[in-house]
Design an enzyme around this catalytic site. Structure first.
Site, PDB file in Angstrom:
ATOM      1  NE  ARG A   1      52.778  37.441  29.811  1.00  0.00           N
ATOM      2  CZ  ARG A   1      51.915  38.566  29.195  1.00  0.00           C
ATOM      3  NH1 ARG A   1      52.054  40.164  29.975  1.00  0.00           N
ATOM      4  NH2 ARG A   1      50.852  37.655  28.385  1.00  0.00           N
TER       5      ARG A   1
ATOM      6  CG  MET B   1      31.501  53.150  45.392  1.00  0.00           C
ATOM      7  SD  MET B   1      30.229  52.082  46.273  1.00  0.00           S
ATOM      8  CE  MET B   1      31.677  52.033  47.485  1.00  0.00           C
TER       9      MET B   1
ATOM     10  CE  LYS C   1      44.054  40.160  26.712  1.00  0.00           C
ATOM     11  NZ  LYS C   1      45.411  40.280  26.182  1.00  0.00           N
TER      12      LYS C   1
ATOM     13  CE1 TYR D   1      31.863  60.898  51.806  1.00  0.00           C
ATOM     14  CE2 TYR D   1      32.222  59.997  49.653  1.00  0.00           C
ATOM     15  CZ  TYR D   1      31.916  59.958  50.641  1.00  0.00           C
ATOM     16  OH  TYR D   1      31.064  59.481  50.544  1.00  0.00           O
TER      17      TYR D   1
HETATM   18  C1  LIG Z   1      46.473  40.949  25.498  1.00  0.00           C
HETATM   19  C2  LIG Z   1      47.056  40.502  23.963  1.00  0.00           C
HETATM   20  C3  LIG Z   1      47.639  40.396  23.213  1.00  0.00           C
HETATM   21  C4  LIG Z   1      47.196  42.041  22.561  1.00  0.00           C
HETATM   22  O1  LIG Z   1      47.481  43.216  23.124  1.00  0.00           O
HETATM   23  P1  LIG Z   1      47.281  44.417  22.409  1.00  0.00           P
HETATM   24  O2  LIG Z   1      48.834  44.795  23.341  1.00  0.00           O
HETATM   25  O3  LIG Z   1      46.211  44.724  23.248  1.00  0.00           O
HETATM   26  O4  LIG Z   1      47.612  44.722  21.312  1.00  0.00           O
HETATM   27  C5  LIG Z   1      48.098  39.485  21.968  1.00  0.00           C
HETATM   28  N1  LIG Z   1      48.935  38.471  22.697  1.00  0.00           N
HETATM   29  C6  LIG Z   1      48.173  38.174  23.644  1.00  0.00           C
HETATM   30  C7  LIG Z   1      48.875  36.922  24.187  1.00  0.00           C
HETATM   31  C8  LIG Z   1      47.835  38.777  24.599  1.00  0.00           C
HETATM   32  O5  LIG Z   1      47.509  38.446  25.754  1.00  0.00           O
END
Ligand SMILES: *Cc1c(COP(=O)(O)O)cnc(C)c1O
Length: 374
Positions: free
Chosen positions: A136, A314, A39, A266
């Site tokens: 969640r 930046m 992801k 800055y």
């Molecule tokens: C992002 C995510 C993972 C991966 O977690 P890591 O700590 O990066 O291994 C696994 N399961 C779900 C549901 C996630 O959202």
């Protein structure tokens, strides 16, 4: 690693060999199937290249947050199983189903929409997500019976195929994670009494996959470990047998000899205390370098480590290199594999008051990624 190619100010070098090796290592360690989590553009490393590397290392499935991410992987030609688990209201399940994307399901409503997206000859693959403490998404225990019974019915009539039951851990403590595991086992038991016996169960992400063997369940979802970073405060990548896949570096864009008392960047938060050389590194907060790490983050130039002088802007920041013979074009490494003498993403996270996940994921679109296989 060497300097960025001529004409390139900054780049993130992604070693896909490290990703494949990390998967191999975690497969051996856990004895489990690996769902490689790519992801957020593969935690900033590139989702397609990370997914392909993970599959080459033996992962059997890719995991993403949402359907848009899953479709991009499919369109790039990846035909391995892909699961997406966080859905917008009104998400396009039909398109996902048509491309064989598996759906994480957190409610009766999502289950029914998934079933409605099935075609006559192909059920939709689903992973039923149980809420076991994280608060969640996920089906709450009060809904287990209703949702599981409906899933079993939809499976019997060929609308869905229940591939897995899954949940996600808080990592609040081993005790909390064990309580979530017990809650998960109860859910699995309820599902069984209603006729659901999916081939997979998965609960552990990298943290629990490494540290809580009883949570492995023969299938683990690996995100941060894929990229060679440690989810633990007290253990490095090397401690875990992992190799960081990303090196973020730039080419020194200017050097300037200045006297003592010169203000830098800055606000003049930094002033030189002697005659010295300042080197300009062309990465800034627009590139994902956390501004919070001003005066604290470090870079390696010519094998020596320097702390950032003053504020991160930046597009750039300055380091005070003293009398070292730093020249325009020299490589400045922000982070990479610390066993090679450069700072780690975790050190940057510490300097910015965040976690290494945030450091790699935030690298901006202005930073070209260059793939290597070492
Ligand atoms: C992002 C995510 C993972 C991966 O977690 P890591 O700590 O990066 O291994 C696994 N399961 C779900 C549901 C996630 O959202």
């Amino acid at each position: 690693m060497s300097r960025p190619p001529a004409g390139v100010l900054r780049e993130a070098v992604v070693d896909v060999g490290a990703i494949a090796d990390n998967v191999r290592h975690l497969r051996r360690l856990t004895g489990s199937e690996i769902i490689a989590v790519v992801k957020a553009d593969g935690y900033g490393h590139g989702a397609v290249r990370s997914g392909l590397a993970a599959l080459a290392g033996g992962a059997t499935r890719l995991g993403v947050s949402d359907i848009t991410e899953a479709l991009a992987l499919r369109r790039a030609g990846i035909d391995a199983p892909i699961v997406a688990w966080l859905h917008a209201p009104g998400a396009d399940f039909a398109q996902a189903a048509a491309l064989g994307i598996e759906l994480g399901i957190s409610s009766l409503d999502q289950l029914q929409k998934a079933a409605a997206a099935a075609s006559a000859d192909r059920p939709v693959g689903i992973h039923l997500k149980l809420e076991t403490g994280l608060s969640r998404n996920g089906i709450p225990p009060t809904d287990y019976r209703v949702v599981f019974a409906e899933a079993a019915r939809l499976e019997r009539i060929g609308r869905v195929r229940v591939i897995a039951l899954f949940s996600h851990l808080s990592n609040a403590s081993d005790e909390d994670d064990r309580a979530a595991l017990r809650a998960f086992d109860e859910g699995v038991g309820v599902a069984a009494t209603l006729g659901l016996a999916p081939p997979l169960r998965h609960l552990a992400a990298t943290h629990a996959a490494i540290d809580l063997p009883e949570a492995r369940l023969g299938c683990v979802r690996i995100g941060i470990g894929l990229y060679g970073l440690s989810p633990f405060d007290d253990r490095t990548s090397a401690d875990l047998g992992l190799r960081p896949a990303m090196t973020l570096h730039g080419a020194v864009a200017a050097v300037r000899r200045v006297p003592a008392g010169k203000g830098v960047s800055y606000g003049y938060d930094y002033r030189t205390d002697r005659d010295t050389t300042l080197a300009l590194v062309p990465l800034g907060y627009a590139d994902g370098v956390p501004r919070q790490a001003s005066g604290a983050g470090a870079v390696t130039i010519g094998g020596r480590r320097y702390r950032i002088a003053g504020r991160i802007a930046m597009d750039q920041f300055v380091v005070d290199v003293g009398d070292a013979p730093v020249a325009v074009g020299d490589e400045a490494v922000l982070f990479g594999d610390p066993t090679l003498g450069v700072p780690s993403a975790t050190e940057w996270a510490d300097a910015a008051g965040t976690i290494n996940y945030d450091i790699v994921t935030r690298i901006g679109p202005r930073v070209p990624r260059r793939q290597v296989a070492e």
